[in-house]
Scaffold this active site. Structure first.
Site, PDB file in Angstrom:
ATOM      1  N   GLY A 171       0.921  -1.562  -0.203  1.00  0.00           N
ATOM      2  CA  GLY A 171      -0.131   0.378  -0.219  1.00  0.00           C
ATOM      3  C   GLY A 171       1.163   1.454   0.235  1.00  0.00           C
ATOM      4  O   GLY A 171       2.360   1.318  -0.238  1.00  0.00           O
ATOM      5  N   GLY A 172       0.000   2.374   0.426  1.00  0.00           N
ATOM      6  CA  GLY A 172       0.847   4.098   1.013  1.00  0.00           C
ATOM      7  C   GLY A 172       2.674   3.837   1.549  1.00  0.00           C
ATOM      8  O   GLY A 172       3.226   4.741   1.070  1.00  0.00           O
ATOM      9  N   GLY A 210      24.448  11.798 -29.548  1.00  0.00           N
ATOM     10  CA  GLY A 210      23.802  12.722 -28.731  1.00  0.00           C
ATOM     11  C   GLY A 210      24.073  12.047 -27.339  1.00  0.00           C
ATOM     12  O   GLY A 210      24.629  12.806 -26.258  1.00  0.00           O
ATOM     13  N   ALA A 211      24.846  11.124 -27.256  1.00  0.00           N
ATOM     14  CA  ALA A 211      24.945   9.973 -25.952  1.00  0.00           C
ATOM     15  C   ALA A 211      26.635  10.164 -25.914  1.00  0.00           C
ATOM     16  O   ALA A 211      27.153  10.810 -24.568  1.00  0.00           O
ATOM     17  CB  ALA A 211      25.093   8.796 -26.278  1.00  0.00           C
TER      18      ALA A 211
END
Ligand code: HXC
Length: 514
Positions: free
Chosen positions: A169-170, A404-405
């Site tokens: 859960g949370g 770009g790398a």
């Protein structure tokens, strides 16, 4: 007085037993240690100073008034690891399933607030059925109080979570905000909704382990940074990790003594990169040779293997290593590897841990899957993280630095302090074949023998661009170095960079692409 001391000792003894011997036995039967046994294994012998041992919950509803245990399901306090201070909490599953009550949350909040004042790391051992159901919203409030502190402490003190049982859960969001999550195979799990809810909503049949076990989170989701076979091994590795971390963001990571008179040449490094640029090799070989005593603590070992991240020492100085792995997907950058490395870079930068980048990257991974799932914004995270980092930053290009790398992987342009290349480096907009097919498309089409034409252009391109010297001519590369000398050069660079000061413009906070 004697009587009063006896009473105190009796209460202490009672607290040691948590939810009682039967439940301790049940815990052991599941292959799990108790909250206190875990602390004992984690910290220096005899160093643990407990606080709030006598805290009890104040709830009367649903018969809880008859189930009031000393400590209320969490053991909290301060201790030392390798002689350095740490705050910690360890949830006790034997008390109402380690569920989080108002009182339980207040204990955690107390040591977190103190850790912030003292500037010391917090380690949380999670083993809990979640919000104490009988307390309702008060328990939810307790979680939110912890989440707030996790958030405010982020980047101030290191926060480490060990998940050693249920975390559902949370409740998962406290570990999720912390810097590192450790899990134990076959006895810990994390999920937002459990198998029963999953079945109702999506009609999927899935086991606890498959949905949120250690393997799932260390291999598939990347939620867990470390996972080990058992609790003892897990706790040992938390100690190891702590050995690389400073106490807080103003502190520096602990150095180890290093004998600088020993021979630091590593001739084996000259023979690792194959002559054929399309042949893979194992980046671990390079890392293991470079780090002191071959000691490398890898983070996210089983997730996104095309990039390797972890801690090691160079000349006694701790560094965070980010290395492309040509042996997996040719070392390409994709969504998962970008996320993995970006988070690591930001952790190191927040805590004054210098960065060492070992680069062999053919570019970003093409394809609809990557584009539709956001390689643009995810790749940008890594770029952003490197660009924003102000710690010492050193790059060694071992082979490919394409497209770009090249920019992203801590290039000179985004404030790399020392950018070295091995003579085998190829620094170009793209790989030779792709480049030639674009720029000589027409010539190749018109040629009598297109294959021969392509090969001719290819050789020209390789001669011209597939080397580090054009980048070095412009000063994008500070030096081309002989691989065997890499360790010596790195030690010199990181030593020199000890006095480095760099800053970012004043602002409320940056807006990293999320
Ligand atoms: C109160 C709890 C509890 C809880 C377990 N116990 N979870 N008591 N609140 N949340 C108690 C049990 O009643 C039992 O008490 C003891 O702890 C051990 O639990 P068992 O069920 O016997 O253990 P096990 O079979 O190992 O199963 C563990 C479990 C299961 C899978 C965690 O207990 C379970 O499903 N618990 C409920 C989980 C849950 O739904 N929690 C709320 C999630 S929502 P006795 O006296 O018999 O020993 C949530 C929101 C957080 O957490 C939101 C934050 C924003």
């Amino acid at each position: 007085m004697e009587e009063k001391i006896q009473k105190l000792n009796a209460l202490r003894k009672e607290a040691q037993l948590g939810g009682g011997e039967k439940r301790i036995e049940a815990q052991h039967k599941k292959g799990k240690l108790t909250a206190r046994e875990r602390i004992e294994l984690l910290v220096d012998k005899g160093s643990f100073e407990e606080v709030d041992m006598f805290v009890k919950h104040q709830t009367k509803e649903f018969g809880l008034d008859k189930q009031r245990y000393l400590g209320d399901g969490v053991v909290t306090g301060y201790a030392k690891i390798d002689g350095r201070p740490v705050a910690l909490f360890s949830q006790d599953f034997t008390v109402l399933g380690g569920s989080l009550s108002e009182a339980h949350a207040k204990k955690i909040v107390k040591i977190m607030d103190m850790a912030m004042k003292l500037g010391i790391p917090v380690i949380g051992i999670n083993d809990s059925g979640g919000a104490r159901i009988q307390e309702g919203v008060v328990s939810l409030g307790g979680y939110a109080d912890i989440f707030l502190r996790n958030t405010l402490a982020s980047g101030v003190i290191p926060q480490i979570s060990a998940v050693m049982g249920p975390c559902a859960g949370g409740a998962v969001y406290s570990p999720a905000i912390t810097d590192f999550i450790f899990m134990v195979k076959n006895s810990s799990y994390m999920f937002v909704t459990g198998p029963n809810v999953v079945k109702t909503v999506t009609h999927e049949e899935v086991s606890f382990e498959e949905l949120g076990g250690a393997n799932t989170h260390s291999i598939k989701s990347g939620v867990a940074h470390f996972s080990f076979e058992n609790e003892v091994e897990t706790l040992e590795h938390i100690r190891k990790l702590m050995g690389y971390l400073p106490l807080n963001w103003r502190d520096f990571p602990p150095e180890k003594e290093f004998d600088f008179n020993r021979n630091l040449e590593l001739p084996e490094l000259n023979g690792i990169v194959p002559d054929n640029p399309n042949k893979p090799y194992d980046m671990y070989e390079i890392i293991n040779l470079l780090v002191d005593d071959g000691e490398f603590l890898e983070v996210h070992k089983d997730f996104a293997g095309n990039i390797i991240v972890g801690f090691g020492r160079i000349g006694g100085m701790p560094v965070g290593i980010i290395a492309n792995q040509p042996a997996v997907l040719a070392g390409v950058l994709d969504i998962n590897s970008s996320n993995k490395a970006a988070r690591f870079v930001r952790f190191c930068d927040a805590f004054n841990i210098p960065l060492l980048v070992l680069e062999d990257v053919p570019g970003f991974l093409p394809g609809t899957d990557q584009e539709w799932n956001g390689i643009i914004k995810n790749g940008a995270k890594l770029l952003f993280a490197f660009a924003e980092a102000t710690v010492p930053k050193v790059t060694v290009i071992t082979r490919k630095a394409y497209g770009g790398a090249y920019d992203v992987m801590n290039s000179k342009h985004i404030r790399g302090d020392f950018n070295f290349a091995w003579p085998s480096a190829e620094i170009a907009v793209m790989g030779p074949k792709g480049a030639v097919e674009i720029i000589f498309k027409r010539e190749i089409e018109k040629a009598e023998n297109p294959e021969d034409a392509l090969n001719g252009f290819l050789q020209d391109y390789i001669d011209k661009f597939a080397n580090p010297y054009i980048a070095a001519e412009r000063g994008y590369i500070d030096d081309v170095i002989i691989p065997a000398e890499t360790k010596i050069r790195l030690i010199k660079a990181f030593k020199l960079l000890k006095t480095k000061v760099d800053t970012n413009p004043k602002k409320k906070h940056s807006n990293i692409p999320l």
